[in-house]
Design a protein around this motif. Structure first.
Motif: not given
Length: 114
Positions: A9, A40, A38, A83, A76, A81, A11, A85-86
């Motif tokens: 993933r 954003v 994603d 962070y 997204a 979010i 961002l 997760n990225y």
């Protein structure tokens, strides 16, 4: 960072008048390689747009004329979010980084990646 296993993933931190190619090329390329990306923008949510700009580099002048790019759809919501997760973050150039840098939440997010 990415261990080579599981979903990857990234961002994409967007803002109005980001450089069109610096947003679109990584967005589409990473997706082609199976990376979830994603896009954003602070103050905007999924389905909203960021305007892009195209800077035309000419050898005749030391300035770079800017023209209107496209409406880049966000997929997204910034406020949702997390962070951790990225695996990485991309911040396209253009005019948007100077405005993003004035947002305390953006600075906190980028510092977590650093």
């Amino acid at each position: 960072m990415w261990s080579g296993k599981g979903e990857r993933r990234v961002l994409l931190l967007c803002g109005d008048y980001m450089e069109d190619h610096e947003a679109m090329v990584p967005f589409q390329t990473l997706q082609a390689y199976g990376v979830t990306i994603d896009a954003v923008c602070p103050g905007k949510k999924v389905g909203d747009y960021c305007r892009t700009a195209i800077h035309q580099h000419t050898s005749a002048h030391q300035t770079h004329p800017e023209s209107r790019g496209q409406n880049f759809a966000l997929n997204a919501t910034f406020d949702d979010i997390e962070y951790s997760n990225y695996d990485g973050i991309i911040i396209p150039g253009g005019r948007s980084p100077e405005y993003l840098a004035m947002d305390a939440l953006v600075l906190q997010l980028v510092n977590k990646f650093a």
